[in-house]
Motif scaffolding. Structure first.
Motif: not given
Length: 249
Positions: A138-139, A141-142, A145-146, A176, A185, A205, A213
């Motif tokens: 999820n790190v 994936q986020d 998205k950013d 990021n 993480y 993506t 996640s």
């Protein structure tokens, strides 16, 4: 041929992970399990999938078989899998149709035509990677998205402090960072030298979309070389290679 999986939803997620990149492909089934290796139509990405025989509660396959399928349709069929369903895969007498049967509150059987798929044995890229890391799904994936707020491309990189993602365009920029000390993480981190490469964001993506996640995603990097992305879906393993984009000087 008869293959029975206790968890239909897990195979649904596998098909989702494959069909994000390719429309049709050939499953190879032999005494070890189920394999699939294919490139996307643009040939900038490749997927290498394996589901071992041990994942099945019943595995009958007397000879090696190749099953060509329309993955978009198979994905639609598998979307009907419900939690608690088991999955049975069998062939008709002429080996021209695949029967997909869900066994749960009711027995639901779908007929999926097999198709001819031109395929050859694809060798995996042989790359002497400079970086190997494992990051919480999820790190990553986020972070993607950013980046989508800023650009259609993203830079994956490693410096002496850890792993980073960068994106920039006329809209602005984002970065990021996950430091190597943040073990919660960045689970594993091995770097022989600093590395950075640019990749199409939509492909990355799609590649990581099916990763649970809370699972780990493995990345292998080398500057100006394809990235290797791999993770597990239940007992299956999926590995992707994605070619880099040359950065403008």
């Amino acid at each position: 041929m008869k293959l029975v999986l206790p968890d239909a939803v897990s195979f649904k997620k596998s098909v989702d992970a494959i069909s994000v990149l390719i429309d049709e492909a050939q499953f190879l089934i032999n005494s070890q399990g189920v394999f699939l290796k294919a490139t996307d139509p643009s040939q900038i990405s490749m997927i290498d999938y394996f589901l071992p025989k041990e994942a099945f509660s019943e595995f009958k396959c007397d000879e090696q078989m190749r099953l060509g399928v329309d993955l978009n349709y198979l994905s639609q069929v598998m979307s009907r899998a419900k939690n608690g369903d088991s999955l049975s895969l069998t062939l008709d007498e002429t080996n021209s149709k695949l029967f997909v049967t869900f066994l749960g509150k009711a027995k639901r059987k779908f007929e999926v035509p097999l198709i001819d798929v031109n395929s050859s044995d694809l060798p995996s890229p042989k790359i002497d990677f400079d970086v190997e890391l494992k990051i919480l799904a999820n790190v990553l994936q986020d972070g993607l998205k950013d980046a989508a707020l800023v650009s259609t491309h993203i830079i994956l990189g490693v410096d002496h402090e850890g792993f980073f993602l960068e994106a920039s365009s006329s809209k602005g920029s984002m970065k990021n960072e996950v430091k190597s000390s943040e073990k919660e993480y960045l689970r594993e981190f091995h770097a022989k030298k600093e590395s950075r490469s640019m990749f199409p964001l939509d492909y990355l993506t799609d590649i990581v979309k099916a990763a649970p996640s809370d699972s780990e995603i493995s990345l292998k990097l080398k500057s100006s070389a394809p990235v290797q992305v791999s993770y597990g879906i239940g007992q299956a393993g999926v590995k992707y290679f994605l070619a880099p984009r040359i950065e403008n000087e």
